[in-house]
Design an enzyme around this catalytic site. Sequence first.
Site, PDB file in Angstrom:
ATOM      1  N   LYS A   1       0.831  -1.219   0.000  1.00  0.00           N
ATOM      2  CA  LYS A   1       0.000   0.000   0.000  1.00  0.00           C
ATOM      3  C   LYS A   1       0.864   1.268   0.000  1.00  0.00           C
ATOM      4  O   LYS A   1       0.656   2.164  -0.807  1.00  0.00           O
ATOM      5  CB  LYS A   1      -0.949   0.013   1.224  1.00  0.00           C
ATOM      6  CG  LYS A   1      -1.915  -1.166   1.259  1.00  0.00           C
ATOM      7  CD  LYS A   1      -2.879  -1.095   2.437  1.00  0.00           C
ATOM      8  CE  LYS A   1      -2.217  -1.205   3.787  1.00  0.00           C
ATOM      9  NZ  LYS A   1      -1.489  -2.453   4.044  1.00  0.00           N
TER      10      LYS A   1
ATOM     11  N   ARG B   1      -9.541   0.874   9.156  1.00  0.00           N
ATOM     12  CA  ARG B   1      -9.071  -0.477   9.443  1.00  0.00           C
ATOM     13  C   ARG B   1     -10.111  -1.265  10.229  1.00  0.00           C
ATOM     14  O   ARG B   1      -9.882  -2.423  10.556  1.00  0.00           O
ATOM     15  CB  ARG B   1      -7.793  -0.404  10.261  1.00  0.00           C
ATOM     16  CG  ARG B   1      -6.529  -0.808   9.488  1.00  0.00           C
ATOM     17  CD  ARG B   1      -5.356  -0.574  10.407  1.00  0.00           C
ATOM     18  NE  ARG B   1      -4.185  -1.312  10.094  1.00  0.00           N
ATOM     19  CZ  ARG B   1      -3.086  -0.761   9.537  1.00  0.00           C
ATOM     20  NH1 ARG B   1      -3.072   0.481   9.157  1.00  0.00           N
ATOM     21  NH2 ARG B   1      -2.019  -1.509   9.357  1.00  0.00           N
TER      22      ARG B   1
ATOM     23  N   ARG C   1      11.408  -5.499   4.743  1.00  0.00           N
ATOM     24  CA  ARG C   1      11.198  -4.050   4.597  1.00  0.00           C
ATOM     25  C   ARG C   1      12.208  -3.277   5.435  1.00  0.00           C
ATOM     26  O   ARG C   1      12.490  -3.631   6.570  1.00  0.00           O
ATOM     27  CB  ARG C   1       9.771  -3.695   5.034  1.00  0.00           C
ATOM     28  CG  ARG C   1       9.522  -2.191   5.102  1.00  0.00           C
ATOM     29  CD  ARG C   1       8.048  -1.837   5.088  1.00  0.00           C
ATOM     30  NE  ARG C   1       7.286  -2.447   6.161  1.00  0.00           N
ATOM     31  CZ  ARG C   1       5.959  -2.437   6.224  1.00  0.00           C
ATOM     32  NH1 ARG C   1       5.249  -1.846   5.265  1.00  0.00           N
ATOM     33  NH2 ARG C   1       5.326  -3.010   7.225  1.00  0.00           N
TER      34      ARG C   1
ATOM     35  N   ARG D   1      11.534  -1.566  10.831  1.00  0.00           N
ATOM     36  CA  ARG D   1      10.521  -1.098  11.770  1.00  0.00           C
ATOM     37  C   ARG D   1      10.419  -2.080  12.933  1.00  0.00           C
ATOM     38  O   ARG D   1      10.518  -3.284  12.732  1.00  0.00           O
ATOM     39  CB  ARG D   1       9.157  -1.015  11.063  1.00  0.00           C
ATOM     40  CG  ARG D   1       8.883   0.326  10.447  1.00  0.00           C
ATOM     41  CD  ARG D   1       7.651   0.333   9.561  1.00  0.00           C
ATOM     42  NE  ARG D   1       6.446  -0.238  10.148  1.00  0.00           N
ATOM     43  CZ  ARG D   1       5.268  -0.271   9.528  1.00  0.00           C
ATOM     44  NH1 ARG D   1       5.143   0.244   8.303  1.00  0.00           N
ATOM     45  NH2 ARG D   1       4.216  -0.794  10.111  1.00  0.00           N
TER      46      ARG D   1
ATOM     47  N   ARG E   1      -0.175  -8.881  13.673  1.00  0.00           N
ATOM     48  CA  ARG E   1      -0.784  -7.892  12.770  1.00  0.00           C
ATOM     49  C   ARG E   1      -1.656  -8.571  11.706  1.00  0.00           C
ATOM     50  O   ARG E   1      -2.707  -8.042  11.324  1.00  0.00           O
ATOM     51  CB  ARG E   1       0.306  -7.040  12.118  1.00  0.00           C
ATOM     52  CG  ARG E   1       0.950  -6.078  13.131  1.00  0.00           C
ATOM     53  CD  ARG E   1       2.258  -5.509  12.641  1.00  0.00           C
ATOM     54  NE  ARG E   1       2.112  -4.669  11.482  1.00  0.00           N
ATOM     55  CZ  ARG E   1       3.095  -4.414  10.608  1.00  0.00           C
ATOM     56  NH1 ARG E   1       4.293  -4.938  10.782  1.00  0.00           N
ATOM     57  NH2 ARG E   1       2.875  -3.628   9.594  1.00  0.00           N
TER      58      ARG E   1
HETATM   59  P1  ADP Z   1       2.198  -1.821   3.235  1.00  0.00           P
HETATM   60  O1  ADP Z   1       2.216  -0.317   3.152  1.00  0.00           O
HETATM   61  O2  ADP Z   1       0.971  -2.417   2.584  1.00  0.00           O
HETATM   62  O3  ADP Z   1       2.414  -2.344   4.618  1.00  0.00           O
HETATM   63  P2  ADP Z   1       4.724  -1.623   1.764  1.00  0.00           P
HETATM   64  O4  ADP Z   1       4.366  -0.783   0.590  1.00  0.00           O
HETATM   65  O5  ADP Z   1       5.539  -0.984   2.850  1.00  0.00           O
HETATM   66  O6  ADP Z   1       3.422  -2.359   2.369  1.00  0.00           O
HETATM   67  O7  ADP Z   1       5.493  -2.911   1.193  1.00  0.00           O
HETATM   68  C1  ADP Z   1       6.020  -3.905   2.095  1.00  0.00           C
HETATM   69  C2  ADP Z   1       7.406  -4.341   1.606  1.00  0.00           C
HETATM   70  O8  ADP Z   1       7.259  -5.054   0.376  1.00  0.00           O
HETATM   71  C3  ADP Z   1       8.358  -3.179   1.337  1.00  0.00           C
HETATM   72  O9  ADP Z   1       9.657  -3.574   1.730  1.00  0.00           O
HETATM   73  C4  ADP Z   1       8.272  -2.991  -0.192  1.00  0.00           C
HETATM   74  O10 ADP Z   1       9.503  -2.490  -0.736  1.00  0.00           O
HETATM   75  C5  ADP Z   1       7.990  -4.413  -0.671  1.00  0.00           C
HETATM   76  N1  ADP Z   1       7.109  -4.447  -1.853  1.00  0.00           N
HETATM   77  C6  ADP Z   1       6.061  -3.632  -2.130  1.00  0.00           C
HETATM   78  N2  ADP Z   1       5.466  -3.982  -3.293  1.00  0.00           N
HETATM   79  C7  ADP Z   1       6.165  -5.070  -3.741  1.00  0.00           C
HETATM   80  C8  ADP Z   1       6.050  -5.902  -4.897  1.00  0.00           C
HETATM   81  N3  ADP Z   1       5.089  -5.694  -5.820  1.00  0.00           N
HETATM   82  N4  ADP Z   1       6.923  -6.923  -5.040  1.00  0.00           N
HETATM   83  C9  ADP Z   1       7.889  -7.148  -4.097  1.00  0.00           C
HETATM   84  N5  ADP Z   1       8.058  -6.393  -2.998  1.00  0.00           N
HETATM   85  C10 ADP Z   1       7.208  -5.363  -2.813  1.00  0.00           C
HETATM   86  P1  AMP Z   2       0.974   0.597   9.082  1.00  0.00           P
HETATM   87  O1  AMP Z   2       2.068   1.605   8.926  1.00  0.00           O
HETATM   88  O2  AMP Z   2      -0.223   0.891   8.218  1.00  0.00           O
HETATM   89  O3  AMP Z   2       1.469  -0.820   8.922  1.00  0.00           O
HETATM   90  O4  AMP Z   2       0.442   0.733  10.584  1.00  0.00           O
HETATM   91  C1  AMP Z   2       1.300   0.505  11.675  1.00  0.00           C
HETATM   92  C2  AMP Z   2       0.500   0.422  12.962  1.00  0.00           C
HETATM   93  O5  AMP Z   2      -0.154   1.690  13.225  1.00  0.00           O
HETATM   94  C3  AMP Z   2      -0.613  -0.610  13.028  1.00  0.00           C
HETATM   95  O6  AMP Z   2      -0.143  -1.921  13.340  1.00  0.00           O
HETATM   96  C4  AMP Z   2      -1.495  -0.028  14.154  1.00  0.00           C
HETATM   97  O7  AMP Z   2      -0.910  -0.255  15.438  1.00  0.00           O
HETATM   98  C5  AMP Z   2      -1.406   1.470  13.870  1.00  0.00           C
HETATM   99  N1  AMP Z   2      -2.471   1.903  12.932  1.00  0.00           N
HETATM  100  C6  AMP Z   2      -2.308   2.370  11.662  1.00  0.00           C
HETATM  101  N2  AMP Z   2      -3.495   2.685  11.115  1.00  0.00           N
HETATM  102  C7  AMP Z   2      -4.435   2.411  12.049  1.00  0.00           C
HETATM  103  C8  AMP Z   2      -5.862   2.500  12.079  1.00  0.00           C
HETATM  104  N3  AMP Z   2      -6.564   2.936  11.010  1.00  0.00           N
HETATM  105  N4  AMP Z   2      -6.498   2.136  13.218  1.00  0.00           N
HETATM  106  C9  AMP Z   2      -5.819   1.716  14.295  1.00  0.00           C
HETATM  107  N5  AMP Z   2      -4.484   1.570  14.325  1.00  0.00           N
HETATM  108  C10 AMP Z   2      -3.790   1.924  13.222  1.00  0.00           C
END
Ligand code: ADP
Ligand code: AMP
Length: 217
Positions: A13, A88, A127, A160, A171
């Site tokens: 995302k 969420r 990541r 992270r 999660r």
């Molecule tokens: P989210 O925001 O949904 O938690 P991220 O965009 O941070 O996910 O992506 C999670 C990890 O996967 C990151 O390290 C990113 O670089 C990697 N990633 C994202 N899209 C792809 C893809 N299409 N193929 C492989 N790795 C990806």
């Molecule tokens: P993310 O960066 O989207 O993976 O979110 C990291 C963390 O932030 C999650 O595991 C939750 O602890 C908190 N968080 C993010 N968005 C929300 C939401 N909409 N509602 C509640 N907690 C959230």
Amino acid sequence: MKIILLGPPGAGKGTQAKFISERYFIPHISTGDIFRKNISEKTSLGVEAKKYLDEGKLVPDEITISMMKNRLAVDDCKKGFLLDGFPRTVTQAKALDLFLSNTGGRIDVALLIDVPKDLILNRITGRRVCPSCGASYHIKFNPPKVEGKCDVCHNDIVQRKDDTEATVKSRLDVYDKQTEPLIDYYEAQDVLSTVNGTGEIDQVFQNIKDVLKDIHK
Ligand code: ADP
Ligand code: AMP
């Protein structure tokens, strides 16, 4: 355009949000980024949110909804927005609908980035993020130009705290129970579009553009 990005943690995302926001000139609003900024600045919101983020649990609806109402009231959201990580829960989705309906608006599309669970763990544990500018990388699939350093600001990139295997399991469990029901919620509103999120980053963006071109006319 008012867009919601749906999908499990690690679906891509945040990665796709950056491209969408640049192409369609709408602000990328990530609740996770807002919480992390508050945690690093030790604000009262950050102190409260930290315990939930560390355990991979959701920050309570009341806190999250109030924070997002403030953010969505900022002028840059008048032309639309891209929400990453919000809503969420169904309670958050209903609060968002109510907030938008007060100004006569509604969500244009809820884009579900569909990635099977077996790919997710690798994506999340690989990541790495820049603590300074927030840029996100993957050690294998999207590495920085210089190992361990951010391409943008050259700081050391880090994992992270909630991207360890144990927290990821929690999660994903939270996602299944509390967030996945949103797929049916937006399907019932006839705004759900699902894109295949398993390909390479560029391919996934192409899939998203194919959906958005029918909406952004
Ligand atoms: P989210 O925001 O949904 O938690 P991220 O965009 O941070 O996910 O992506 C999670 C990890 O996967 C990151 O390290 C990113 O670089 C990697 N990633 C994202 N899209 C792809 C893809 N299409 N193929 C492989 N790795 C990806
Ligand atoms: P993310 O960066 O989207 O993976 O979110 C990291 C963390 O932030 C999650 O595991 C939750 O602890 C908190 N968080 C993010 N968005 C929300 C939401 N909409 N509602 C509640 N907690 C959230």
